[in-house]
Design a protein around this motif. Sequence first.
Motif, PDB file in Angstrom:
ATOM      1  N   ILE A 173       0.832  -1.204   0.000  1.00 22.59           N
ATOM      2  CA  ILE A 173       0.000   0.000   0.000  1.00 22.59           C
ATOM      3  C   ILE A 173       0.869   1.259   0.000  1.00 22.59           C
ATOM      4  CG2 ILE A 173      -1.660   1.315   1.385  1.00 22.59           C
ATOM      5  CD1 ILE A 173      -2.765  -1.390   2.348  1.00 22.59           C
ATOM      6  N   VAL A 174       1.978   1.196   0.746  1.00 21.38           N
ATOM      7  CA  VAL A 174       2.852   2.363   0.875  1.00 21.38           C
ATOM      8  C   VAL A 174       4.236   2.040   0.331  1.00 21.38           C
ATOM      9  CG1 VAL A 174       3.839   4.066   2.445  1.00 21.38           C
ATOM     10  CG2 VAL A 174       1.616   3.047   2.964  1.00 21.38           C
ATOM     11  N   SER A 189       1.369  -4.766   9.524  1.00 19.56           N
ATOM     12  CA  SER A 189       1.785  -6.080   9.047  1.00 19.56           C
ATOM     13  C   SER A 189       3.011  -5.890   8.154  1.00 19.56           C
ATOM     14  CB  SER A 189       0.660  -6.742   8.249  1.00 19.56           C
ATOM     15  OG  SER A 189       0.464  -6.045   7.018  1.00 19.56           O
ATOM     16  N   PRO A 190       3.828  -6.933   7.965  1.00 24.10           N
ATOM     17  CA  PRO A 190       5.025  -6.807   7.129  1.00 24.10           C
ATOM     18  C   PRO A 190       4.734  -6.408   5.688  1.00 24.10           C
ATOM     19  CG  PRO A 190       5.168  -8.766   8.496  1.00 24.10           C
ATOM     20  CD  PRO A 190       3.769  -8.235   8.640  1.00 24.10           C
ATOM     21  N   ASP A 191       3.520  -6.648   5.190  1.00 25.74           N
ATOM     22  CA  ASP A 191       3.204  -6.370   3.793  1.00 25.74           C
ATOM     23  C   ASP A 191       2.626  -4.976   3.563  1.00 25.74           C
ATOM     24  OD1 ASP A 191       4.070  -8.717   2.610  1.00 25.74           O
ATOM     25  OD2 ASP A 191       2.189  -9.767   3.015  1.00 25.74           O
ATOM     26  N   PHE A 192       2.478  -4.184   4.618  1.00 30.35           N
ATOM     27  CA  PHE A 192       1.825  -2.893   4.451  1.00 30.35           C
ATOM     28  C   PHE A 192       2.671  -1.909   3.640  1.00 30.35           C
ATOM     29  CE2 PHE A 192       0.377   1.331   5.775  1.00 30.35           C
ATOM     30  CZ  PHE A 192      -0.996   1.196   5.606  1.00 30.35           C
ATOM     31  N   SER A 193       3.983  -1.923   3.847  1.00 32.61           N
ATOM     32  CA  SER A 193       4.870  -1.015   3.123  1.00 32.61           C
ATOM     33  C   SER A 193       6.117  -1.751   2.665  1.00 32.61           C
ATOM     34  CB  SER A 193       5.278   0.169   4.006  1.00 32.61           C
ATOM     35  OG  SER A 193       6.173  -0.245   5.020  1.00 32.61           O
ATOM     36  N   ASP A 194       6.787  -1.201   1.651  1.00 30.92           N
ATOM     37  CA  ASP A 194       8.039  -1.815   1.208  1.00 30.92           C
ATOM     38  C   ASP A 194       9.107  -1.716   2.296  1.00 30.92           C
ATOM     39  OD1 ASP A 194       8.337   0.932   1.012  1.00 30.92           O
ATOM     40  OD2 ASP A 194       9.047   0.938  -1.055  1.00 30.92           O
ATOM     41  N   PHE A 215       7.618   8.655  -1.517  1.00 31.38           N
ATOM     42  CA  PHE A 215       6.697   8.374  -0.425  1.00 31.38           C
ATOM     43  C   PHE A 215       5.298   8.471  -1.000  1.00 31.38           C
ATOM     44  CE2 PHE A 215       4.593   9.779   3.744  1.00 31.38           C
ATOM     45  CZ  PHE A 215       4.349   8.472   4.098  1.00 31.38           C
ATOM     46  N   GLU A 216       4.730   7.298  -1.294  1.00 28.03           N
ATOM     47  CA  GLU A 216       3.426   7.226  -1.950  1.00 28.03           C
ATOM     48  C   GLU A 216       2.529   6.239  -1.221  1.00 28.03           C
ATOM     49  OE1 GLU A 216       4.918   7.949  -6.584  1.00 28.03           O
ATOM     50  OE2 GLU A 216       4.107   6.003  -5.948  1.00 28.03           O
ATOM     51  N   THR A 217       1.275   6.611  -1.051  1.00 29.41           N
ATOM     52  CA  THR A 217       0.277   5.731  -0.451  1.00 29.41           C
ATOM     53  C   THR A 217      -0.896   5.628  -1.413  1.00 29.41           C
ATOM     54  OG1 THR A 217       0.912   6.501   1.755  1.00 29.41           O
ATOM     55  CG2 THR A 217      -1.174   5.308   1.569  1.00 29.41           C
ATOM     56  N   ARG A 218      -1.321   4.414  -1.674  1.00 28.79           N
ATOM     57  CA  ARG A 218      -2.422   4.199  -2.623  1.00 28.79           C
ATOM     58  C   ARG A 218      -3.638   3.610  -1.908  1.00 28.79           C
ATOM     59  NH1 ARG A 218      -0.963   4.965  -7.851  1.00 28.79           N
ATOM     60  NH2 ARG A 218       1.291   5.171  -8.202  1.00 28.79           N
ATOM     61  N   GLY A 219      -4.801   4.054  -2.343  1.00 24.83           N
ATOM     62  CA  GLY A 219      -6.044   3.546  -1.782  1.00 24.83           C
ATOM     63  C   GLY A 219      -6.418   2.206  -2.374  1.00 24.83           C
ATOM     64  N   SER A 220      -7.575   1.700  -1.984  1.00 21.42           N
ATOM     65  CA  SER A 220      -8.018   0.385  -2.448  1.00 21.42           C
ATOM     66  C   SER A 220      -8.266   0.342  -3.948  1.00 21.42           C
ATOM     67  CB  SER A 220      -9.302  -0.017  -1.712  1.00 21.42           C
ATOM     68  OG  SER A 220     -10.329   0.956  -1.918  1.00 21.42           O
ATOM     69  N   ASP A 221      -8.485   1.526  -4.573  1.00 22.46           N
ATOM     70  CA  ASP A 221      -8.687   1.582  -6.016  1.00 22.46           C
ATOM     71  C   ASP A 221      -7.379   1.795  -6.779  1.00 22.46           C
ATOM     72  OD1 ASP A 221      -8.097   4.159  -5.298  1.00 22.46           O
ATOM     73  OD2 ASP A 221      -9.905   5.071  -6.169  1.00 22.46           O
ATOM     74  N   GLY A 222      -6.250   1.816  -6.052  1.00 21.53           N
ATOM     75  CA  GLY A 222      -4.953   1.981  -6.689  1.00 21.53           C
ATOM     76  C   GLY A 222      -4.529   3.417  -6.915  1.00 21.53           C
TER      77      GLY A 222
END
Length: 379
Positions: free
Chosen positions: A137-138, A230-235, A144-151
Amino acid sequence: MLRVMIVEDEQPILELMERLVGEHPLLQVAGAFTSPIAALNRHAELKPDAVFLDVEMPKMGGIQLAEKLKAQNEELQIVFTTAYPDYAVDAFRVHAIDYLLKPITSEELERVAARLQKLHVMRSALRPVVAADHEPIVRCFGTFETRGSDGRLINWPTRKTEELFAYLLAYPNRLVGQWQLADLLWPDLDEDRALHNVHNSVYRLKKALKDAGVSLDLSNSNEGYRLQLSPDFSDLERFRDFMNRTAEIDERYAAEAVKLLRSYAGSLFGSKDYSWSAGLATGIAAQQASLVRMLTAYYRRIGERSAAKETLRVYLLHAPLDEEMTGELLRLYVEDGEAGSFRTQYERYVGRLAAELGAAPAEEIRKLAAAFVHKSTEA
């Protein structure tokens, strides 16, 4: 399927090679030539992934042709064919991943084809990709970019809201005091006003993420705020998780390590000039170098020298002044006798050092260059 170009001056052997390569499920004949000059002229058009070259040919030998082809495409995989098992084997390995001994058999071709495919997969994994289904997501590396559920990218209501989120991402799963945030983000305001801004920014942060369809576990108490990730939330979190559980890379972790290297796009938070992030970015950069060091050591252990060099080249795209990794890549070029690649990398490094830092290479690297140039001149 790998596209293969064959260059062999003896017609019967060329026809045999065409048949064997054409019958192999991993290979496809992109072109076959008895003339090395004709092969060189058609190379750019045919775009082969690999080329099988006869060593001894009139007008232009296989090693000379390999040098010219590699100058056009550094990633081209070279396989030499020869009737002499002891003929300049060291020279073959300057540019080649392997060699075939004439007469060519299907068993030997199978061995080489498997090696070609393995290296091709490794190199493909190392190439940057535009997007992937499993993108976090981040993204914190290089940007520094955060994307919503629609990408779509989230547009933050204020710059301080964005910085607050960056700080919580940088220090997740721990209690961050509200007064600490007030002093960090609004050091010039009085305490009451700064604390008010903290509360407003947290509210705006939660609302922006909720509106974008992003679920976040951000809890608060009288002492402060805690962001559970969670570990997958951001790179960044993926990278930290891997480094925390991996002391050495082996076949169990190699593929994951390659993915992490591929996703690395630069320094933490890119061009965002957060006063508090400089030290953290330095620490993360050191861990990135450690990842590359481990991955390179793994490839050296299993004999995949081309993959080791590719790993270093990918990393140096984003850290071109890294002295240790530049030295490691240059040593690999020396060990493999790749004078052209050594010269290109060394001159590029010297130029960047002078232009950006007004400095010269370390003495060890200068000595390495001097010794290699001397050896190449003698040869």
